[in-house]
Design a protein around this motif. Structure first.
Motif, PDB file in Angstrom:
ATOM      1  N   THR A 106      20.205  37.451  29.669  1.00  0.00           N
ATOM      2  CA  THR A 106      19.403  37.692  30.876  1.00  0.00           C
ATOM      3  C   THR A 106      19.711  39.056  31.478  1.00  0.00           C
ATOM      4  O   THR A 106      18.804  39.788  31.890  1.00  0.00           O
ATOM      5  CB  THR A 106      19.677  36.591  31.915  1.00  0.00           C
ATOM      6  N   ALA A 107      20.986  39.412  31.527  1.00  0.00           N
ATOM      7  CA  ALA A 107      21.370  40.718  32.073  1.00  0.00           C
ATOM      8  C   ALA A 107      20.818  41.852  31.217  1.00  0.00           C
ATOM      9  O   ALA A 107      20.310  42.850  31.741  1.00  0.00           O
ATOM     10  CB  ALA A 107      22.891  40.818  32.157  1.00  0.00           C
ATOM     11  N   LYS A 108      20.910  41.709  29.896  1.00  0.00           N
ATOM     12  CA  LYS A 108      20.346  42.723  29.011  1.00  0.00           C
ATOM     13  C   LYS A 108      18.839  42.865  29.244  1.00  0.00           C
ATOM     14  O   LYS A 108      18.302  43.983  29.287  1.00  0.00           O
ATOM     15  CB  LYS A 108      20.611  42.350  27.550  1.00  0.00           C
ATOM     16  N   ALA A 109      18.164  41.728  29.380  1.00  0.00           N
ATOM     17  CA  ALA A 109      16.705  41.745  29.563  1.00  0.00           C
ATOM     18  C   ALA A 109      16.319  42.435  30.867  1.00  0.00           C
ATOM     19  O   ALA A 109      15.392  43.249  30.898  1.00  0.00           O
ATOM     20  CB  ALA A 109      16.166  40.319  29.530  1.00  0.00           C
ATOM     21  N   ILE A 110      17.023  42.112  31.944  1.00  0.00           N
ATOM     22  CA  ILE A 110      16.682  42.701  33.244  1.00  0.00           C
ATOM     23  C   ILE A 110      16.916  44.206  33.243  1.00  0.00           C
ATOM     24  O   ILE A 110      16.052  44.987  33.672  1.00  0.00           O
ATOM     25  CB  ILE A 110      17.506  42.018  34.358  1.00  0.00           C
ATOM     26  N   VAL A 111      18.085  44.621  32.762  1.00  0.00           N
ATOM     27  CA  VAL A 111      18.407  46.053  32.768  1.00  0.00           C
ATOM     28  C   VAL A 111      17.431  46.825  31.895  1.00  0.00           C
ATOM     29  O   VAL A 111      16.902  47.873  32.296  1.00  0.00           O
ATOM     30  CB  VAL A 111      19.861  46.274  32.300  1.00  0.00           C
ATOM     31  N   PHE A 112      17.168  46.307  30.695  1.00  0.00           N
ATOM     32  CA  PHE A 112      16.250  47.018  29.805  1.00  0.00           C
ATOM     33  C   PHE A 112      14.844  47.078  30.383  1.00  0.00           C
ATOM     34  O   PHE A 112      14.191  48.128  30.328  1.00  0.00           O
ATOM     35  CB  PHE A 112      16.200  46.340  28.436  1.00  0.00           C
ATOM     36  N   PHE A 113      14.356  45.973  30.919  1.00  0.00           N
ATOM     37  CA  PHE A 113      12.993  45.947  31.449  1.00  0.00           C
ATOM     38  C   PHE A 113      12.822  46.959  32.581  1.00  0.00           C
ATOM     39  O   PHE A 113      11.815  47.681  32.627  1.00  0.00           O
ATOM     40  CB  PHE A 113      12.653  44.542  31.955  1.00  0.00           C
TER      41      PHE A 113
END
Length: 293
Positions: free
Chosen positions: A138-145
């Protein structure tokens, strides 16, 4: 022989006489290291540090901006000198060509955000520091998005402003409406960021950078290329379906310049990308919980 032994040091005496105090295992002990309950904010800070520190982020986003802005400005300058009547063409649509090529850079970065950690073994350290695997993803997804959206919005807005300025007064071009500005900048940036997020999720499931990038580039280009070579009349419906739901066609919908007369329109491509990405994200979370690191 003398049996006299030297006295034990005071520290050793204290150690041998030590007994835990009643009421718990170590009730009298206070750790000098502060114990903090971890949460999503810590994972976000960690992933932000990673994504801004690796060279792949600068290279992929740098090439992305170069393609979007460079091809956009080149296209605008070439068309501005043309005398052909474009029948009220939206000048923002000229940003489509650079954005389509730049999408490959966002896809590549999305895959590398997750799959590269499996290739280097860094994922073991990540999961040790944060045992909650869904929280990590989830953290990877939020930061990347957020990164992909902001960079895409900046590039598309710059190109849109430049092309509108260059084509102001050019025969055949009109002034974009507010809705066209919103779709040609914010809308298309959300769509590109979702494609990159889908690539990140695929990278988490495949766990192999080259394989995941190949799958996503195939999903980007293969449906349109296959449809172009479907000449049989019996495959006409399949050809139309591939045209309508191919990523290039959905991308062109944001510029009101669809490759087909039917299929997605308006904001439909954004909802399609959101639905597909949500399903893939759920599948990736399930796989993370079942598989070993």
């Amino acid at each position: 022989m003398s049996t006299h032994q030297p006295p034990m040091p005071q520290a050793a005496v204290d150690a041998t006489d030590w007994r835990p105090a009643p009421g718990g295992p170590f009730p009298g002990y206070t750790s000098p290291i502060p114990v903090v309950r971890t949460h999503l904010g810590h994972a976000l800070a960690s992933e932000w540090t990673k994504i801004k520190s690796v060279r792949s982020t600068m290279w992929t986003l740098g090439v992305f901006v170069l393609l979007v802005v460079g091809i956009g400005l080149l296209t605008g300058s070439l068309v501005s000198g043309s005398t052909s009547d474009m029948s009220g063409e939206n000048p923002l649509s000229l940003g489509f060509f650079g954005l389509l090529l730049g999408t490959m850079c966002v896809i590549t970065l999305g895959v590398l955000t997750t799959a590269s950690e499996y290739g280097t073994g860094m994922i073991r350290t990540t999961m040790t520091a944060c045992p909650s695997r869904v929280r990590v993803l989830t953290a990877k997804a939020i930061v990347f998005f957020v990164v992909a959206f902001v960079v895409t919005l900046a590039a598309t807005s710059l190109v849109a402003l430049a092309q509108t300025s260059m084509l102001d007064g050019t025969p055949g071009f009109r002034t974009p409406t507010g809705g066209e500005w919103l779709k040609g900048t914010v809308g298309v940036s959300l769509y590109i960021a979702l494609l990159g997020l889908l690539s990140l999720v695929v990278g988490s499931m495949i766990r192999h950078s080259a394989g995941a990038i190949t799958i996503m580039i195939g999903a980007l280009l293969a449906p349109l290329v296959i449809a172009l070579f479907m000449f049989s009349s019996s495959l006409e419906k399949v050809r139309e379906l591939l045209f309508e739901y191919s990523i290039p066609n959905q991308l062109s919908v944001f510029y009101a310049n669809s490759l087909s007369n039917s299929g997605p329109s308006g904001w439909d491509p954004l909802w399609i990308a959101l639905g597909v990405t949500a399903v893939a994200f759920g599948a990736a979370c399930l796989l993370l919980e079942k598989r070993d690191v």
